[in-house]
Design a protein around this motif. Structure first.
Motif, mmCIF file in Angstrom:
data_model
loop_
_atom_site.group_PDB
_atom_site.id
_atom_site.type_symbol
_atom_site.label_atom_id
_atom_site.label_comp_id
_atom_site.label_asym_id
_atom_site.label_seq_id
_atom_site.Cartn_x
_atom_site.Cartn_y
_atom_site.Cartn_z
ATOM 1 N N THR A 208 0.813 -1.217 0.000
ATOM 2 C CA THR A 208 0.000 0.000 0.000
ATOM 3 C C THR A 208 0.841 1.260 0.000
ATOM 4 O O THR A 208 0.391 2.302 -0.421
ATOM 5 N N ARG A 209 2.074 1.162 0.496
ATOM 6 C CA ARG A 209 2.930 2.340 0.489
ATOM 7 C C ARG A 209 4.386 1.914 0.424
ATOM 8 O O ARG A 209 4.885 1.168 1.257
ATOM 9 N N VAL A 210 5.090 2.430 -0.587
ATOM 10 C CA VAL A 210 6.488 2.066 -0.828
ATOM 11 C C VAL A 210 7.309 3.332 -1.002
ATOM 12 O O VAL A 210 7.020 4.153 -1.878
ATOM 13 N N ASP A 211 8.329 3.496 -0.166
ATOM 14 C CA ASP A 211 9.257 4.613 -0.297
ATOM 15 C C ASP A 211 10.307 4.208 -1.328
ATOM 16 O O ASP A 211 11.028 3.224 -1.140
ATOM 17 N N MET A 212 10.408 4.975 -2.415
ATOM 18 C CA MET A 212 11.232 4.563 -3.550
ATOM 19 C C MET A 212 12.616 5.211 -3.599
ATOM 20 O O MET A 212 13.279 5.185 -4.631
ATOM 21 N N ILE B 130 9.591 9.736 -13.601
ATOM 22 C CA ILE B 130 10.054 10.968 -12.972
ATOM 23 C C ILE B 130 9.733 10.888 -11.484
ATOM 24 O O ILE B 130 8.616 10.529 -11.101
ATOM 25 N N GLU B 131 10.705 11.246 -10.662
ATOM 26 C CA GLU B 131 10.461 11.328 -9.228
ATOM 27 C C GLU B 131 9.748 12.660 -8.956
ATOM 28 O O GLU B 131 10.378 13.675 -8.677
ATOM 29 N N VAL B 132 8.445 12.628 -9.013
ATOM 30 C CA VAL B 132 7.635 13.841 -8.877
ATOM 31 C C VAL B 132 7.601 14.323 -7.429
ATOM 32 O O VAL B 132 7.665 15.521 -7.148
ATOM 33 N N ILE C 94 5.952 6.976 -15.572
ATOM 34 C CA ILE C 94 5.638 6.579 -14.202
ATOM 35 C C ILE C 94 5.993 7.720 -13.257
ATOM 36 O O ILE C 94 7.079 8.294 -13.349
ATOM 37 N N LYS C 95 5.097 8.035 -12.337
ATOM 38 C CA LYS C 95 5.359 9.052 -11.315
ATOM 39 C C LYS C 95 5.783 8.351 -10.029
ATOM 40 O O LYS C 95 5.024 7.561 -9.470
ATOM 41 N N THR C 96 7.000 8.625 -9.576
ATOM 42 C CA THR C 96 7.478 7.981 -8.364
ATOM 43 C C THR C 96 7.608 8.992 -7.227
ATOM 44 O O THR C 96 7.513 10.212 -7.433
ATOM 45 N N ALA C 97 7.837 8.463 -6.022
ATOM 46 C CA ALA C 97 7.934 9.293 -4.827
ATOM 47 C C ALA C 97 8.893 8.634 -3.847
ATOM 48 O O ALA C 97 8.853 7.421 -3.648
ATOM 49 N N GLY C 98 9.756 9.435 -3.242
ATOM 50 C CA GLY C 98 10.695 8.880 -2.272
ATOM 51 C C GLY C 98 11.180 9.923 -1.298
ATOM 52 O O GLY C 98 11.212 11.122 -1.606
ATOM 53 N N SER C 99 11.551 9.473 -0.114
ATOM 54 C CA SER C 99 11.991 10.385 0.934
ATOM 55 C C SER C 99 13.442 10.813 0.779
ATOM 56 O O SER C 99 13.859 11.819 1.350
ATOM 57 N N ASP C 100 14.244 10.046 0.002
ATOM 58 C CA ASP C 100 15.684 10.294 -0.100
ATOM 59 C C ASP C 100 16.330 10.200 1.286
ATOM 60 O O ASP C 100 17.228 10.973 1.626
ATOM 61 N N PHE C 101 15.859 9.249 2.067
ATOM 62 C CA PHE C 101 16.327 9.074 3.449
ATOM 63 C C PHE C 101 17.798 8.687 3.480
ATOM 64 O O PHE C 101 18.214 7.725 2.838
ATOM 65 N N GLU D 284 -0.384 0.086 -7.224
ATOM 66 C CA GLU D 284 -0.612 0.242 -8.661
ATOM 67 C C GLU D 284 0.626 0.803 -9.355
ATOM 68 O O GLU D 284 1.011 0.356 -10.436
ATOM 69 N N THR D 285 1.268 1.787 -8.727
ATOM 70 C CA THR D 285 2.460 2.387 -9.322
ATOM 71 C C THR D 285 3.627 1.415 -9.307
ATOM 72 O O THR D 285 4.400 1.341 -10.267
ATOM 73 N N LEU D 286 3.763 0.649 -8.222
ATOM 74 C CA LEU D 286 4.844 -0.329 -8.166
ATOM 75 C C LEU D 286 4.689 -1.381 -9.261
ATOM 76 O O LEU D 286 5.674 -1.796 -9.876
#
Length: 279
Positions: free
Chosen positions: A5-9, A215-217, A240-247, A268-270
């Motif tokens: 359900t939620r993935v930090d990329m 793109i990491e939107v 594909i629109k991705t999202a990540g914390s850059d932790f 769905e995005t994964l």
């Protein structure tokens, strides 16, 4: 397949310039309620085998990734790669060459800092690593804080280590277009990392034309305007629109970049990213 359900990329371990070992970052991801996590260390896949196994044991999907450093018109440009073949010999040899350039850059920055009157050595910087991983600017920044040259990581980058700062330098590296080729050759899915940091929409359009697949939107350094611009760009080109914390972990008691889970994608995005994997 487990329901993600939620993935930090976008995250980093001690294999590059993060402060968390694999077990620690997987444990924190679970603590934050994530069901998936992409490990994307700079120019290395050294942590991926352990990370994938640790994810399997902990019941969280670990996406094997990388963040490749490149240069365009003297500017740092990073390309993320997902589901890369991290055991491919050609890929590993290529990454070793990229790390050699990183070492040159670190020494150049240390030399500049010494010219500015700051007594700093490579040995001191190397001691900041939590393992055998790559050395990067956050390690240099940590030493600057210890020496009292700056008070925070942000100040270290703003004053000395960031683009245009006093000790910043950028030796010749591969181009972002070559980085895309490297990731595709390793059967991965190439994505433009944090495009809002480049302030160059034409560059991003060129990367799209060349064949980047996402793109990491959503990124901690993006505001609403950057999210709007690059979200619309991704929609227009059906990327594909991705999202990540850059932790990058915790330094001097402060989370560096975003914390795990601050930004993330859904199942769905994964699935789209997995389908984009080069066979």
């Amino acid at each position: 397949m487990m329901m993600i359900t939620r993935v930090d990329m976008h995250s980093h371990t001690t294999a590059s310039d993060g402060t968390f070992h694999v077990k620690e970052i997987v444990a924190r991801a679970i603590e934050k309620g994530l069901t998936g996590l992409a490990i994307t260390d700079h120019d290395t896949v050294a942590s991926l085998s352990e990370a994938v196994k640790e994810g399997e044991k902990a019941g969280i999907e670990v996406v094997p990734g990388i963040e490749i450093s490149s240069v365009y018109n003297g500017m740092d440009v990073h390309i993320l790669g997902y589901y890369v073949d991290y055991e491919d010999d050609d890929f590993l040899n290529t990454l070793e060459g990229l790390r050699d350039v990183r070492k040159v850059r670190n020494q150049m920055m240390i030399d500049k800092l010494r010219q500015l009157g700051i007594d700093i050595t490579m040995e001191e910087v190397e001691k900041e690593k939590k393992g055998k991983g790559n050395t990067g600017r956050p390690h240099i920044a940590s030493v600057l804080i210890q020496k009292g040259a700056v008070s925070t990581m942000k100040e270290a980058f703003d004053k000395y280590l960031g683009r245009g700062a006093l000790a910043y330098c950028n030796p010749p590296r591969i181009s972002p277009f070559e980085a895309i080729d490297i990731i595709k050759k390793a059967h991965g899915v190439p994505v433009v990392a944090h495009p809002g940091l480049y302030h160059d929409e034409e560059l991003v359009l060129s990367l799209i034309s060349y064949g980047v697949m996402g793109i990491e939107v959503f990124h901690p350094d993006h505001g609403e305007e950057e999210e709007r611009i690059y979200g619309q760009m991704a929609d227009h080109f059906q990327l594909i629109k991705t999202a990540g914390s850059d932790f990058h972990g915790i330094r001097s008691g402060v989370v560096f970049h975003g914390d795990l889970g601050d930004k993330g994608i859904d199942m769905e995005t994964l699935i789209k990213i997995k389908k984009g994997k080069i066979s």
